[in-house]
Design an enzyme around this catalytic site. Structure first.
Site: not given
Length: 477
Positions: A447-449
């Site tokens: 998850d790039h967040r």
């Protein structure tokens, strides 16, 4: 003579707000005498197969639903004939069932239709419980068991058998104080017939009293053009194929329905990034062969997944951002100081991801045992809801299917998932010379967040380093 009364048991919320379950099988029949907490049915929720214990001691008066029926939480599934004033605690209130707010007041009722809470107040019963399932449990106040007794025919129940009842009003008319059911009015055998024929009951006009849909209505409708056109809402497993059609329709329900919804939510909520790394795992495979021959691991099932799982746990120690989740409600990043390691498992009922609690605290032998138990339980369809929740990072072993790499979708609520590819012999450069080595491709989705490119890359590089040379573990602990 001992007075008796009828107690209804309504389908409880079996955990995490699940709204429905499918009755897989009944372990009792009408007329059977059951004891408190005796297993009476096996049901499949959206997450797992669960055994339902009886909340009452008494005689089974009626089974309201047939196997194969999907039942909404709060709907009656079985009625018991119990001693007047008696219940699961030998004289207290009926079991309190965890329900959605709208249905909570009508969940457990006494024989005259009064809410269970009122019945409890009338006898002064305490509200404490010893839960035996998530969401409900019977009060256990004594160790004695009721004696067997002759069953008297109740007067306020519906059909006394689980066979197809005669088409009369009592079989389907709503009970006092309840609204008419929203789904088409029919009996369980008729609903099963409709599923078998792939008929959507909402399309079938009922000719019985009060609009009741009868067996004849379903059979007559099955020959009409509307039925031949088919309807996904009413199609059951095997519909079409059994009638010589060119399609087979399978109802989307249970674990498969939950998995589909979870994957869609994950794919369109968390911004996925996938990275790949192919590594020489010859040293790991040699280590695995030595461990299998070591007396310390005699009787333990060691596989490449065992070693890879341990490597993931070690690599997480240097890259904790991959062991976290995004809390949208509080706008916080929650980093876990423990690892509940999820293992994707293909089962006859669909994909599940049970997890090993506190896997980071296990030795290699303990991890081997936990993996064996997890896979055996999943394949048997006995994984509990608690084992399917609370995961922090997952592994999917696509190599067992001969696949080299993929782009795995995150298990909802987790920051990363690792896919292990097949171990294959391939040409490889070793000390500037061409050699045949055993190689594996690793795929990491994150998850790039929560995880930026550097963090994801460092974790994948550490994992690859351990699998290329297991001695590298000494530099990471």
């Amino acid at each position: 003579m001992t007075a008796t009364m009828i107690k209804e048991f309504r389908l409880p919320d079996l955990g995490e707000g699940l709204t429905e379950s499918e009755i897989l099988s009944w372990k009792v029949a009408v007329g059977d005498t059951v004891t408190l907490n005796q297993v009476i049915a096996e049901v499949e929720t959206a997450k797992a197969v669960v055994e339902l214990p009886s909340p009452f001691a008494g005689v089974v008066a009626e089974l309201h639903e047939q196997p194969g029926t999907v039942v909404e939480v709060g709907k009656p599934i079985v009625s018991f004939e119990v001693d007047d004033g008696g219940s699961s605690n030998g004289g207290g209130a009926p079991v309190a069932v965890k329900e959605p707010a709208a249905d909570r007041a009508a969940v457990a009722t006494s024989a005259n239709g009064a809410p269970a809470a009122t019945a409890a107040e009338a006898v002064g019963s305490p509200a404490k419980r010893e839960p035996n399932l998530v969401g409900y449990g019977a009060v256990v106040e004594h160790s004695g068991r009721p004696t067997r007794r002759a069953r008297s025919q109740p007067q306020d129940v519906m059909s006394p058998t689980n066979e197809a009842p005669a088409v009369t009003e009592p079989a389907v008319s709503p009970r006092a104080g309840e609204d008419a059911p929203e789904r088409p009015r029919s009996t369980p055998p008729v609903r099963k017939l409709a599923r078998d024929l792939g008929i959507n009951l909402e399309l079938v006009p009922g000719t019985g009293q009060g609009g009741l849909i009868t067996r004849e209505d379903v059979q007559n409708f099955s020959t009409t053009p509307a039925a031949q056109a088919g309807s996904p809402a009413g199609a059951g497993a095997g519909a079409g194929a059994g009638q010589g059609g060119r399609e087979t329709r399978t109802a989307i329900k249970g674990v498969r329905k939950f998995t589909a919804a979870a994957m869609v939510q994950s794919a369109f909520t968390a911004p996925h990034v996938t990275e790949f790394l192919t590594v020489d795992v010859t040293a790991t495979m040699e280590l695995l062969a030595r461990l299998r021959g070591n007396r310390t691991f005699e009787g333990f099932k060691l596989t490449p997944l065992t070693i890879a799982a341990k490597a993931v746990l070690v690599a997480l120690g240097n890259n904790p951002s991959l062991n976290s989740r995004w809390d949208e409600a509080s706008q916080e990043i929650v980093q876990f100081n423990y690892v509940n390691l999820g293992i994707a498992a293909a089962t006859p009922r669909g994909l599940t991801v049970p997890n090993i609690k506190d896997a980071d605290r296990l030795t290699l032998r303990e991890l081997s045992t936990a993996l064996t138990e997890l896979t055996d339980t999943a394949r048997a369809g006995k994984t509990s809801p608690s084992e399917l929740s609370g995961g922090t990072i997952s592994i999917t072993n696509i190599g067992v299917f001969g696949i080299d790499a993929g782009t795995p979708i995150l298990n909802p609520g987790e920051a990363a998932i690792v896919a292990l590819g097949a171990v294959r012999k391939a040409p490889w450069i070793v000390n500037d010379e061409l050699a045949v080595r055993q190689v594996m491709s690793l795929s990491l989705s994150f998850d790039h967040r929560l995880v930026d490119g550097e963090q994801g890359s460092r974790f994948l590089a550490d994992l690859g380093a351990i699998l290329s040379d297991p001695a590298m573990v000494m530099t990471m602990i």
